[in-house]
Design a protein around this motif. Sequence first.
Motif, mmCIF file in Angstrom:
data_model
loop_
_atom_site.group_PDB
_atom_site.id
_atom_site.type_symbol
_atom_site.label_atom_id
_atom_site.label_comp_id
_atom_site.label_asym_id
_atom_site.label_seq_id
_atom_site.Cartn_x
_atom_site.Cartn_y
_atom_site.Cartn_z
ATOM 1 N N TYR A 194 6.211 118.494 39.081
ATOM 2 C CA TYR A 194 6.162 119.316 40.290
ATOM 3 C C TYR A 194 4.725 119.445 40.780
ATOM 4 O O TYR A 194 4.432 119.274 41.957
ATOM 5 C CB TYR A 194 6.737 120.693 39.983
ATOM 6 N N ARG A 251 7.734 127.734 47.630
ATOM 7 C CA ARG A 251 6.917 126.629 47.077
ATOM 8 C C ARG A 251 5.539 127.143 46.672
ATOM 9 O O ARG A 251 4.996 126.793 45.629
ATOM 10 C CB ARG A 251 6.740 125.540 48.129
ATOM 11 N N LEU A 252 4.974 127.955 47.524
ATOM 12 C CA LEU A 252 3.641 128.478 47.243
ATOM 13 C C LEU A 252 3.662 129.353 45.992
ATOM 14 O O LEU A 252 2.790 129.245 45.126
ATOM 15 C CB LEU A 252 3.154 129.284 48.449
ATOM 16 N N LEU A 308 4.032 127.190 42.963
ATOM 17 C CA LEU A 308 2.770 126.510 42.676
ATOM 18 C C LEU A 308 1.823 127.441 41.933
ATOM 19 O O LEU A 308 1.251 127.079 40.899
ATOM 20 C CB LEU A 308 2.138 126.058 43.999
ATOM 21 N N GLN A 309 1.669 128.653 42.453
ATOM 22 C CA GLN A 309 0.763 129.606 41.823
ATOM 23 C C GLN A 309 1.242 129.959 40.419
ATOM 24 O O GLN A 309 0.440 130.061 39.484
ATOM 25 C CB GLN A 309 0.655 130.882 42.676
#
Lengths: 301, 188
Positions: free
Chosen positions: B15, B53-54, B57-58
């Motif tokens: 990912y 998504r953000l 990601l974090q």
Amino acid sequence: MPVRACDHPAADLLFSHARGKSSPDERRVVEEHLAICDTCGRRVELIAWIRRSSETWGAALFEEHVPSGTLVAFCETPEGLTPDQASSVRTHLEICRSCSSEVATLRQVSDALAGAPTDARRKGRKARWTSWRGSLSSFLRPLSGVSPVPAYVLVLVLLLPASSGVRHWLDRERETAVPEALPFRTVTSPVFLGSGTERGDAEPTPVITAAESEEITLILQAPIVEGGAFRYDAELLGPAGESLWEQEGVQSIDQFGTIVLFISARELSPGRYAVQLHEMDAEGREDLQTFLYRFRVGGGR
Amino acid sequence: MTIRETTPSEWIEAYLFGDRQVHEECAAWTLSVVRHRAWRLPADSEDLLQEVRLRLLQAFEKGSFRGESSIRTYVESVAKHACLDALRRAKVREAIPFDEEQFPSSRDEPSETLARREDARLCHDVLMQLPASCRRLFQWILVDELTYEEMARKQSVAVGTVKSRLARCRDRALSLRETREGDARESM
């Protein structure tokens, strides 16, 4: 102590009176005033109303809504909460309509994802099936003569190929409904570029390896100036510092100044690039700050 | 190696690398949550997809996923979290009746009546519309029973300032309560 209608007692007197903690003199003054002032009567009643609820619910009455993450955990993985946390959430849910409706929504969504029918759906489906079956029986009975069972079998045999075709079409529609996922890289650690600052030649990171057909998603973080109305204009600079692409008025997706940009990798040959983010005033006339985000595009895959 | 055969850490690595197949799988899981009609969200699902998504990601970069659930469950939880936040931002509230069976009273008093609980709910609704500073003052004076001097010391202001703030908060709460009661009468 003379009291005129416009001489409302101080807030602390009314609070003390509503809590039953005023001295005899204070009580007399307030009660004399309440006899002639409807506004202060309503004020005292409000304080008593809040006090009554606070006697039962305590500090929970004044607490903020349950954080959304905690609410999700309460519904999905309650064992992850401490007993105190779980108890606090339960208490809050007893008096908070907003949070309790959110819990109900979460459960609906979770049930749907798990494929478990809810009670309402089960009852609804059963009622609909009973009604449907009754209508079908009435329709088919004259055709079958004695019992509707052979007619059911006939209908099923005829419908089977059609249902397979419908199912196949639904599966294809579901596949194409998923949007194309975009690979992305995060460009972090923005370099603050004020007026007159040299850019320097530090090796830009991170490196993005882009295939011709891919689109790159860049996620930037730009500090938000407090109290200002402003907007961001973004510009992509090429290896020679030339402007390749501009977008005005890009939006932050959250309150932390996170900006997402989509850039087509087809136009980016290997080399060093930068995104220059201009923070402008709301009218776009004055450049407040400029941030520079460097990245490098490597060879194709 | 297919997606199904990857371990959670391999999936996360893929990912973060931007593997298309993994991202498509993640998008499908996210959209199944985000597009559910129960949320009744006015926001575009694409915006929410981006927000999820953000957050993922974090979370993955920080190593927040501890493997206590499957990757899919984790992604769906993050999506639900994002939807709840969007719901709160939009201040969309569906009037779903409170389920007494789901949340039985934690109080032992048999005299706890439905009317009193409804009263408490209205009181809580009104208090939630006040600034946090007002709620804090009310809690100090009605629950913690602090004196005005103690409240003034906590806020580093004069006693008179505390009293005038209290008066403003009280009047604001009164106005909110009377508005809500007026709305309730009109809707009957």
